[in-house]
Enzyme design. Sequence first.
Site, PDB file in Angstrom:
ATOM      1  N   SER A 260      44.293  44.252  41.456  1.00  0.00           N
ATOM      2  CA  SER A 260      43.634  43.055  40.923  1.00  0.00           C
ATOM      3  C   SER A 260      44.358  42.557  39.676  1.00  0.00           C
ATOM      4  CB  SER A 260      42.178  43.368  40.562  1.00  0.00           C
ATOM      5  OG  SER A 260      42.136  44.201  39.410  1.00  0.00           O
ATOM      6  N   LYS A 261      43.990  41.358  39.260  1.00  0.00           N
ATOM      7  CA  LYS A 261      44.556  40.787  38.032  1.00  0.00           C
ATOM      8  C   LYS A 261      44.239  41.694  36.839  1.00  0.00           C
ATOM      9  CE  LYS A 261      43.353  36.875  35.161  1.00  0.00           C
ATOM     10  NZ  LYS A 261      43.448  37.648  33.985  1.00  0.00           N
ATOM     11  N   ARG A 262      43.046  42.285  36.838  1.00  0.00           N
ATOM     12  CA  ARG A 262      42.663  43.192  35.734  1.00  0.00           C
ATOM     13  C   ARG A 262      43.597  44.388  35.654  1.00  0.00           C
ATOM     14  NH1 ARG A 262      37.832  41.673  37.680  1.00  0.00           N
ATOM     15  NH2 ARG A 262      37.643  43.522  39.026  1.00  0.00           N
ATOM     16  N   GLY A 264      46.753  44.411  36.478  1.00  0.00           N
ATOM     17  CA  GLY A 264      47.986  43.918  35.869  1.00  0.00           C
ATOM     18  C   GLY A 264      47.848  43.788  34.365  1.00  0.00           C
ATOM     19  N   ASP A 265      46.710  43.214  33.917  1.00  0.00           N
ATOM     20  CA  ASP A 265      46.459  43.069  32.477  1.00  0.00           C
ATOM     21  C   ASP A 265      46.438  44.438  31.798  1.00  0.00           C
ATOM     22  OD1 ASP A 265      46.232  40.365  32.913  1.00  0.00           O
ATOM     23  OD2 ASP A 265      44.032  40.341  32.917  1.00  0.00           O
TER      24      ASP A 265
END
Length: 502
Positions: A260-262, A264-265
């Site tokens: 998910s994008k989270r 990656g962050d």
Amino acid sequence: MEKKVRVRFAPSPTGGLHLGGVRTALFNYLFAKKHNGTFVLRIEDTDQTRFVDGAEEYIASCLEWCGLKPDESPSLGGPFGPYRQSERKATYRQYAEQLVASGHAYYAFDTSEELEAKRKEIPNFTYGLATRAVMRNSLTLDAAEVSALLASNTPHVVRIKIPENELVSFTDLIRGHVSFDTNLIDDKVLLKADGMPTYHLAVVADDRAMEISHVFRGEEWLPSAPIHVLLWRYLGWGDEMPVWVHLPLILKPDGNGKLSKRDGDRLGFPVYAQNWTDPKTGDLTKGFKELGFMPEAFVNLLAMLGWNDGTDQELFAMAELIDKFSVERISKAGAKFDFEKAKWYNHEWIKKSKAQELLPFVKEAFAAADTETGEDVQLAKVIDLIKDRCNLLGDFVAQGAYFFNAPGNYDLDAVKPKWTAEKAAFFEAYASELEDGQSAAVLEEKFKILAAAHNFKPGELMLPLRVMLVGGKFGPGVFDIAVSLGAAETIERIHKAIAAFN
């Protein structure tokens, strides 16, 4: 006669484009091109509450950067348009009404408050076989009441009526024979109160209207597949149903769940193809393009997430991917995303690319760093000298800025402890012998002869020369750097550094 291959990538314009979405587009594209078929871009914007301004243009830009050019799309048009679901609204209600008339769907008049009350009353409430008989719908109300509610424009949805005690089976090209028990499936909404279709109705109606032959989509859509299979049958289109291909998930680096994008962050890498700025919050989410990935490398690494050609080959140009692509080589299991491996792909593509191919990317990187690079011919020579040292396109700036700007400071700790007046004298003498037109081999030979004359081993003098020219302990061959800088610039840097070292 074999059906012509027509595939579609059908994203929703709700924000940034996840690398899983790009991989879905890529596999659609490769399959279409392999079979001389058509690659369609369709925008699924029926959920107006999630629509984000600029997202459609962003999607088109990402595909263009990756080299995944659609044959038909909202901007290109085509014989099966329109290619935005919101522009096809009129066609969906007739199919919903057809399903109600045939007994395969029904009107549901339950308010959001009534649904919320049922959720509180019944644990894990779903609207379906077990609950439809106690709800306000055209199955429980008499015909006159239903007609009156419809005539007075009472808000309602249309739900599919899932049959009892049936197995819905189909063949998936990756997963083989797949079956679902209808007793475990709820009555999904097909048409919302605003008259817009849900994904379930729209995707079937549009795939049929656009004569889609194969549906490549993520594994997360597998639970919805039985609903879609039933709709194909209930609408009388069973013989036209596309072939199903549910792609494996792209997993977190540890393999535990979908990336998910989270993630990656949290882990410090992008999951979007290109930078995405949320128009409401202004928040920027970084993408692979702006981080310094070549499009060829990005496409290559995505292709290898869940597919291989059966050999040890890892680097593929687009033409090779098209030639070697086959659904049979797609894995059922999810593929872990490894950012270090992603950078490896980029490094390998940078190394194998010609300077002229890298030139526009590298110029952009230097421009972003406010560094003037002068003539393209000179920059191309620099690219050839340093490309083996670069993992990302931005690395060309860190690895090559000294070719265009003399170092402002030096790694004095590397030089000062062993710096002597005799070494200073050697470099003064060496600078006096430099002139334009000398090759790296000639410069090195002069260096060695002069070092011997001054009673030094060449190895004692190489690091100071490097620091003089670039500022630190890095860079390609030091005599190659001197040739690239030219005699005048090299002499000036030597004199300036001697003063700093002294």
